[in-house]
Write an enzyme that holds these catalytic residues in place. Structure first.
Site, short mmCIF file in Angstrom:
data_model
loop_
_atom_site.label_atom_id
_atom_site.label_comp_id
_atom_site.label_asym_id
_atom_site.label_seq_id
_atom_site.Cartn_x
_atom_site.Cartn_y
_atom_site.Cartn_z
N GLY A 48 116.36 17.33 -7.41
CA GLY A 48 115.57 16.63 -8.41
C GLY A 48 114.43 17.54 -8.83
CD GLN A 53 108.95 19.54 -8.49
OE1 GLN A 53 109.74 18.69 -8.83
NE2 GLN A 53 109.17 20.34 -7.45
CB CYS A 95 109.16 19.99 -2.37
SG CYS A 95 108.49 19.77 -4.01
CG LEU A 96 113.11 23.16 -6.23
CD1 LEU A 96 113.62 22.96 -7.65
CD2 LEU A 96 113.84 24.31 -5.55
CG HIS A 137 110.57 14.28 -3.22
ND1 HIS A 137 110.36 14.97 -2.04
CD2 HIS A 137 110.27 15.17 -4.20
CE1 HIS A 137 109.95 16.20 -2.31
NE2 HIS A 137 109.89 16.35 -3.62
CD GLU A 138 112.15 14.89 -7.75
OE1 GLU A 138 111.20 15.42 -8.36
OE2 GLU A 138 112.78 15.48 -6.85
CG HIS A 141 106.86 15.84 -7.50
ND1 HIS A 141 106.04 16.85 -7.05
CD2 HIS A 141 108.07 16.06 -6.91
CE1 HIS A 141 106.72 17.63 -6.22
NE2 HIS A 141 107.95 17.17 -6.10
ZN ZN Z 1 109.39 17.93 -4.91
#
Ligand code: ZN
Length: 161
Positions: A48, A53, A95-96, A137-138, A141
């Site tokens: 995701g 991000q 997480c990226l 999670h998204e 963000h």
């Molecule tokens: Zn993330």
């Protein structure tokens, strides 16, 4: 186009994002941005990706077709979710924006989601297990929250190959 991923501790990752207006969604520039986010997520091997991000403080995230209900790219604009299960379960997340760090985070096992799709149409659906976890999670963000702020047993994995 592959977008640059902003990483912790960049302050944009802790900002609250802005709601997206319906008339912005039909803008070809916005549609291109959605495609770029999807491309970036797949190239970076994420499950995701949320707009902050890639440096945009707006309420939008994309989720890999590997986990969506119909196995198509999932785009969520202005998403809101509610829990459907009473308890939360711990599981591992990464997480990226926090490369090579993993930790256990507690999430609801089952949720329902309301959002707009990339065409500005209302969608609502239920999600469970890992799919529900990705959405939570998204959505974090989009509230400026990173998983490392909620995780236990954070571990750094070195990449020396
Ligand atoms: Zn993330």
């Amino acid at each position: 186009m592959i977008l640059k991923i902003f990483t912790h501790p960049d302050p944009i990752l802790n900002e609250k994002t802005k709601l997206i207006e319906l008339d912005e969604i039909n803008n070809p520039k916005f549609q291109k941005f959605v495609d770029d986010m999807l491309e970036t997520m797949y190239v970076e091997d994420g499950v995701g990706l949320a707009a902050p991000q890639v440096g945009k403080s707006i309420k939008m995230c994309v989720i890999s077709k590997e986990y969506s209900l119909d196995h198509k790219d999932l785009v969520l604009i202005n998403p809101v979710w509610e829990k459907l299960s009473r308890f939360q379960v711990w599981d591992s997340e990464g997480c990226l924006s926090v490369p090579n760090v993993y930790g256990k985070v507690k999430r609801y096992r089952r949720i329902k989601i309301q959002a707009l799709n990339r065409h500005g149409e209302k969608i609502n659906f239920e999600a469970d297990n890992f799919f529900a976890r990705i959405i939570q999670h998204e959505c974090d963000h989009l509230d400026g929250v990173l998983f490392i702020e909620k995780a236990k047993n954070l571990q750094e994995v070195s990449r020396e190959l």
